[in-house]
Design an enzyme around this catalytic site. Structure first.
Site, PDB file in Angstrom:
ATOM      1  N   ASP A 101      10.296   8.473  -9.743  1.00  0.00           N
ATOM      2  CA  ASP A 101       8.973   8.917  -9.300  1.00  0.00           C
ATOM      3  C   ASP A 101       9.024   9.328  -7.827  1.00  0.00           C
ATOM      4  OD1 ASP A 101       6.323   9.557  -9.560  1.00  0.00           O
ATOM      5  OD2 ASP A 101       5.590   7.499  -9.351  1.00  0.00           O
ATOM      6  N   VAL A 126      -2.506  -1.542  -1.976  1.00  0.00           N
ATOM      7  CA  VAL A 126      -1.656  -2.088  -0.930  1.00  0.00           C
ATOM      8  C   VAL A 126      -2.508  -2.488   0.279  1.00  0.00           C
ATOM      9  CG1 VAL A 126       0.364  -1.678   0.516  1.00  0.00           C
ATOM     10  CG2 VAL A 126       0.180  -0.542  -1.689  1.00  0.00           C
TER      11      VAL A 126
END
Ligand SMILES: *[C@@H]1O[C@H](CO)[C@@H](O)[C@H](O)[C@H]1NC(C)=O
Ligand SMILES: *[C@@H]1O[C@H](CO)[C@@H](O)[C@H](O)[C@H]1NC(C)=O
Ligand SMILES: *[C@@H]1O[C@H](CO)[C@@H](O)[C@H](O)[C@H]1NC(C)=O
Ligand SMILES: *[C@@H]1O[C@H](CO)[C@@H](O)[C@H](O)[C@H]1NC(C)=O
Ligand SMILES: *[C@@H]1O[C@H](CO)[C@@H](O)[C@H](O)[C@H]1NC(C)=O
Ligand SMILES: *[C@@H]1O[C@H](CO)[C@@H](O)[C@H](O)[C@H]1NC(C)=O
Ligand SMILES: *[C@@H]1O[C@H](CO)[C@@H](O)[C@H](O)[C@H]1NC(C)=O
Ligand SMILES: *[C@@H]1O[C@H](CO)[C@@H](O)[C@H](O)[C@H]1NC(C)=O
Ligand SMILES: *[C@@H]1O[C@H](CO)[C@@H](O)[C@H](O)[C@H]1NC(C)=O
Length: 794
Positions: free
Chosen positions: A632, A526
Site C-alpha cells: 500500500d 492516529v
C-alpha cells in the site's frame, strides 16, 4: 683484471644456463627436482601456460603440483598426494633410474610415487594441456597426471568410471575435502557429500519433485565418460551437456569442484590473471549438502549462513561444517524428561525420516515424536492434509522463505534455548550472537492436551519477533482466533530492546486520553502523545478489532525494523477491544499534504523523498529478514520528518513474501495498485515497484495521477486508470534523449525553473519503467536506488 672478467663470464654463463633450466619442459630419467633450488625446481610447458614443480603454500609446506603460470594466484590444477605436503628443505622429486617418479620428504620417506616400475620410461614432459606425462622412447604415454585428477578437470581431460574430482577441504589448503563429482552406480554424473558421518547426493537434486531424466539425462549409457573441450562445451555420457557462457576457442578454462561443494567452470582472463565463473552446477548454495554440518541450518541468502537450532550450539565456532551440538543430553528414560517443542518455520532437514505419516493431525504427529526416543524433531506441514515427518537425525538443514512447513525441535523442558541460538556468517569465523534469528521464542509444552503458550520473550537481539509472530499467526489461523488472541493479550508483554508491549494505560496517558488527533488511516486513527520518558510518539488506535489480522501483520512486520526510511515502532498494546500501536512521532505531514497542496515541496526535497522511499522499499524487499511487501505504497503512507526525510508507514496491509498463504483479497489503494491484483497473478515485490512508480510520477508532476480518494466509487475506477495511462502515453511520446525541453511539459509548473533537469528526467524515466504493465519489465528497488544515487549529486 683477468680474474674479474672470468668471474663476469662465469656469472653470465650461470645466468643463461639457469634461465634455460627454468623453462625446460621435461625432466630426463635419472634427474631430480629439489625443493630448495629455486630456479631448477620447475618444469614449464612448451607454451609456458602450465608450470610443474614445488609449490609452497604455507610457511614450510610444499607440494609437487601443476599450476597455471599466468593465473594471479598460481591456481593449482593437480598435486601429487595432496594430503601430505613435504618439507621446504631436503624434499626431492626424483625421476629414478628405475623409471618411476618418486617424491621424497626430508628424511627420504616416500610420499608419493608413480606405479611405473619397471618401465622403459624415458622422460617426464609437461604438455601444453597441463598434463604431466611419462613417455618412453617410442613417445608413448605410460603414465599421466590426467588419470589422477584432484579437484580440477582441464579441457580434454576425462572423467570416467574410475576417476572423480574431490574438493579441497577449505580455501588455502590442498587437503581433500568431502565433496565429490563422479559417476554413480546408475551411470549418472553426480555431486555427493561424503562426510565423516553421512553421505548424500545433492546434484542432480534429490528432491522427489525433481526428475533427473526429465532434463535429458539418462542412466542407460554405461560408458561413463565426461569431458569438456576447448570451446567450453561439456558432454557426459549420461546426457548432461552444458556450455560456458563465453563459449569459444582461445580461452583457458578449468572445471573445479570448489571447497564449498559447488561445481564451477571458470574462464581465465590472461591479462589480469583472474578467473570468472562461466557456468556453475548449483545456483542455491543451501542445496549443497553438508555445509552446515549435523543439526546446522543453512540460511538462504546471497551468501549462505549457518545457524543452530534452539537448544543447540556450534560444535566448533571456527568450523561451521562441524555443525551444532545439543546443549542437553537427549535421554528419555521413562517419564523423567519432559520435552517441549520449539518451532522454526520455513525450515526443513533433508532425509533421516523416522516416520512419515499423512494425513495426520498436528497433535498426533507430535505424539509420534514424543513416543520415539530417537526422534529429534518433526516436520509438519499443512498442505491440504497434514503431513508429518519424524526425524531421527538432522542433516542438511535449510531455511528459505519458500519452504512449506515448520520443523519442531524436541528439547527438554529445562532448556532455555534463547541463550544458545547463534548465527554466523559463511566461512567467516567471527560470529555474532543473534539469538533466535530463527528460533522462535514461542513454544508450547508437549504436556496437556491443549496448546499452551509460554511467554519467554526475552530476545538478546530482536529479529525473532517476525518469525515468532508468523508462527503465532499461522497457529492462530489454525487453532482458532479467540484462544490465541486471549493468550497473547495476557502474555505478550516483554519484547526485546526498544520494542515492547505497553500496558493499556501508558499510551492512554501519553495521549492524554486520545486528545490530539494527527491522522486517520484505513486501519485507524492516529494520536500524538508523549511517553513518560519524554519520547514523542504517535499512537494508532485500531478501529475494527475483529480485523485482528492487520494488527498482527503490522506488529510482526515492522516491530524491530530499524531503517531510517521506515517508521519505527516502539511497541504496542492489546487489551480486549482496543489495540494500540505506538510509533515514533514523525514531525511533518504525510507526502500527499506536501505535494497536492499550496504548501508544496521544492525540488531538492522531492528528489530526496523519491530516493528515501526507494531506499526504504529496497530495505523491505531485499534486506529485511522476511522480504516484506508493503502492498500500500502511496503518498498518504509516506511521512516526512523535520528535514523532509521520508519514512514509510502503515504496514497494515503488508505481506511477508515468504508466507505461503495466498493473498485472498485485494490490498492497497486504487490508482496505486499494480495490474496483477486485477489479473489474479501471484503478488510479488513488483506491486510495490508499481505503486512507487505512480508516487514518483506524482512527485514530479505535483498532482494526483491516481486521483483516487481511498473510497472512490467503482465507476470512477476506469477514469482514474486512464488518467495515469494518459499521462504515461503522452509522456512516452514527447520524451527524447537529445532535447530536454519536453521536461517542462511534464514537471510541476509551480516549481518554475527551480529544478534539476537531469534528476527530473531520471525520475520520470524510472517512474515510467516502474508502472509497466508487465512486471518483469519493472526494475527492482535495489536498482532504482542505485540509479538515483548516481544522479543524486547533480
Ligand atoms: C641446467 O641444466 C644443465 C643441463 O641442461 C645442467 O647441467 C645444470 O646443472 C642445470 N643447472 C642447474 C642449476 O640445475
Ligand atoms: C546432450 O547431447 C546429446 C548428444 O548430442 C543429446 O542426445 C542429449 O539430449 C543432450 N542432453 C541435453 C541435456 O541436452
Ligand atoms: C557434445 O554434445 C553436442 C550436442 O549437445 C554434440 O554436438 C557434440 O558433438 C558433443 N561433443 C562431444 C565431444 O561428444
Ligand atoms: C554413450 O555415450 C557415449 C559418450 O557420450 C557415446 O559415444 C555413445 O554413443 C553413447 N551410447 C549410446 C548407446 O547412446
Ligand atoms: C581482462 O582483464 C583486463 C584487466 O583487468 C580487462 O581490462 C579486460 O576487460 C578483461 N577481459 C575480459 C574478457 O574480461
Ligand atoms: C550429559 O551427560 C554427561 C554424562 O552422563 C554429563 O557429564 C554432562 O554434564 C551432561 N550434560 C548435560 C548438559 O546435562
Ligand atoms: C508415565 O506417565 C504416565 C502418565 O503420566 C503413567 O501412566 C506411567 O505409569 C508413567 N510411566 C513411568 C515409567 O513412570
Ligand atoms: C570476517 O569478517 C570481517 C568483517 O566483515 C572481516 O574484517 C574479516 O576479515 C573476515 N575474516 C575472514 C577470515 O574472512
Ligand atoms: C556470544 O554469547 C556468548 C554467551 O552469551 C558469549 O560468551 C560470547 O562471547 C558471545 N560471542 C560474541 C561474538 O559476541
Amino acid at each position: 683484471m683477468k680474474m674479474f672478467l672470468l668471474l663476469l663470464f662465469l656469472c653470465s654463463l650461470t645466468r643463461s644456463s639457469t634461465s634455460k633450466n627454468a623453462t625446460r619442459d621435461h625432466l630426463p630419467r635419472g634427474s631430480a627436482l629439489s625443493v630448495e633450488a629455486h630456479d631448477s625446481r620447475v618444469i614449464v610447458s612448451a607454451d609456458n601456460s602450465f608450470t610443474c614443480g614445488f609449490y609452497g603454500f604455507q610457511t614450510n609446506a610444499y607440494w609437487f603440483a601443476i599450476w597455471l603460470t599466468n593465473s594471479k594466484d598460481r591456481t593449482i590444477v593437480w598435486a601429487a598426494n595432496r594430503n601430505t605436503p613435504v618439507n621446504g628443505r631436503g624434499s626431492k622429486l626424483m625421476f629414478s633410474r628405475k623409471g618411476a617418479m618418486v617424491l621424497t620428504d626430508v628424511g627420504g620417506t616416500i610420499v608419493w610415487e608413480t606405479n611405473t616400475t619397471p618401465t622403459d620410461a624415458d622422460r617426464a614432459v609437461l604438455l601444453n594441456t597441463g598434463n604431466l606425462v611419462l613417455k618412453n622412447q617410442k613417445d608413448e604415454i605410460i603414465w599421466q597426471s590426467f588419470d589422477h585428477p584432484t579437484d580440477t578437470l582441464l579441457p580434454s581431460q576425462t572423467l570416467t568410471k574410475t576417476k572423480s574430482l574431490i574438493s579441497v577441504l577449505r580455501k588455502g589448503s590442498l587437503e581433500s575435502g568431502y565433496f565429490g563429482l563422479g559417476f554413480n552406480s546408475i551411470n549418472v554424473l553426480t555431486l555427493i557429500y561424503d562426510g565423516p558421518e553421512i553421505s548424500s547426493v545433492y546434484w542432480p537434486s534429490p528432491d522427489p519433485g525433481f526428475n533427473v531424466f526429465a532434463f535429458g539425462r539418462t542412466s542407460y549409457n554405461s560408458s561413463r565418460i565426461a569431458a569438456f573441450n576447448d570451446l567450453g562445451v561439456f558432454n557426459s555420457s549420461d546426457g548432461l551437456n552444458f556450455t560456458a557462457i563465453d563459449m569459444g576457442l582461445g580461452i583457458r578454462r578449468k572445471l573445479t569442484l570448489d571447497s564449498d561443494g559447488n561445481l564451477r567452470l571458470y574462464s581465465l582472463n590472461e591479462s589480469s590473471g583472474l578467473w570468472s565463473i562461466s557456468w556453475q552446477a548449483i545456483s542455491q548454495p543451501c542445496n549443497i549438502h553438508g555445509i552446515c554440518g549435523r543439526n546446522g541450518i543453512c540460511i538462504h541468502g546471497d551468501k549462505p549462513e549457518c545457524s543452530c537450532p534452539p537448544g543447540y550450539e556450534l560444535s566448533d565456532p571456527a568450523d561451521l561444517t562441524q555443525g551444532c551440538k545439543p546443549t542437553f543430553n537427549m535421554t528419555c528414560s521413562g517419564n523423567s524428561t519432559r520435552f517441549e517443542f520449539f518451532p522454526l518455520s520455513y525450515t526443513d532437514y533433508y532425509g533421516f525420516d523416522l516416520h512419515f505419516k499423512a494425513p495426520i493431525s498436528f497433535d498426533a504427529c507430535r505424539d509420534i515424536c514424543l513416543a520415539d526416543c530417537s526422534c529429534q524433531a518433526f516436520s509438519y506441514r499443512l498442505s491440504g492434509e497434514g503431513v508429518c515427518f519424524a526425524k531421527s537425525a538432522l542433516f542438511n538443514g535449510y531455511h528459505y522463505p519458500q519452504i512449506l512447513g515448520t520443523i519442531y525441535f524436541k528439547v527438554p523442558a529445562s532448556i532455555k534455548p534463547s541463550e544458545s541460538a547463534r548465527i554466523l556468517t559463511g566461512s567467516n569465523t567471527t560470529c555474532t550472537n543473534v539469538t533466535s534469528i530463527l528460533g522462535s521464542p514461542s513454544m508450547y509444552r508437549s504436556t496437556g492436551t491443549k496448546l499452551h503458550w509460554v511467554y519467554a520473550y526475552s530476545f538478546a537481539i530482536a529479529i525473532g519477533v517476525v518469525e515468532a509472530l508468523v508462527i503465532l499467526l499461522g497457529c492462530w489461523l489454525f487453532f482458532g482466533k479467540n484462544q490465541l488472541l486471549a493468550n497473547l493479550e495476557d502474555g505478550y508483554r516483554v519484547m526485546s530492546g526498544q520494542f515492547r508491549g505497553f500496558s493499556y494505560e501508558e499510551p492512554v496517558k501519553a495521549t492524554q486520553n486520545f486528545k490530539v488527533e494527527i491522522g486517520r488511516g484505513g486501519s485507524g486513527v492516529v494520536y500524538k502523545g508523549v511517553l513518560e520518558d519524554e519520547r514523542v510518539v504517535a499512537v494508532k488506535r485500531l478501529g475494527d478489532v475483529s480485523e485482528g489480522g492487520e494488527l498482527w501483520t503490522e506488529v510482526s512486520t515492522i516491530g524491530n525494523m530499524n531503517h531510517m526510511h521506515v517508521v519505527r515502532m516502539w511497541g504496542f498494546c492489546s487489551q480486549k477491544q482496543s489495540k494500540l500501536l505506538v510509533y515514533e512521532y514523525v514531525e511533518n505531514l504525510s507526502l500527499d499534504k506536501r505535494l497536492f497542496s499550496s504548501n508544496f515541496l521544492q525540488w531538492k526535497e522531492r528528489f530526496q523523498v523519491a530516493i528515501g522511499i526507494a531506499k526504504g522499499l529496497a530495505y523491505l524487499h531485499h534486506e529485511w529478514l522476511e522480504w516484506v511487501i508493503h502492498c500500500d505504497v502511496k503518498p498518504e503512507n509516506i511521512l516526512l520528518d523535520g528535514v523532509f526525510q521520508p519514512k514509510i508507514a502503515d504496514f497494515g496491509l503488508a505481506k511477508l513474501s515468504g508466507q505461503n498463504s495466498k493473498v485472498t483479497r485485494m490490498r492497497g489503494t486504487r490508482g496505486y495498485m499494480a495490474p496483477e491484483w486485477a489479473h489474479n497473478l501471484p503478488i510479488t515485490a513488483k506491486v510495490d515497484v508499481y505503486s512507487y512508480g505512480v508516487v514518483v510520477l506524482e512527485i514530479v508532476k505535483g498532482v494526483r495521477l491516481s486521483n483516487a480518494s481511498t473510497q472512490g466509487p467503482e465507476e470512477e475506477e476506469e477514469e482514474e486508470e486512464s488518467e495515469l495511462m494518459r499521462f504515461v502515453k503522452v509522456t512516452k511520446k514527447i520524451i527524447t534523449k537529445e532535447d530536454e525541453s519536453w521536461i517542462e511539459e511534464v514537471i510541476d509548473p509551480r516549481l518554475g525553473e527551480l529544478f534539476s533537469r537531469k534528476q527530473a528526467a531520471k525520475l520520470i524515466e524510472i517512474g515510467l519503467s516502474c508502472v509497466e504493465e508487465d512486471r518483469n519489465k519493472r526494475p527492482t528497488m535495489d536498482s532504482v536506488v542505485q540509479v538515483l544515487i548516481d544522479c543524486e549529486s547533480e
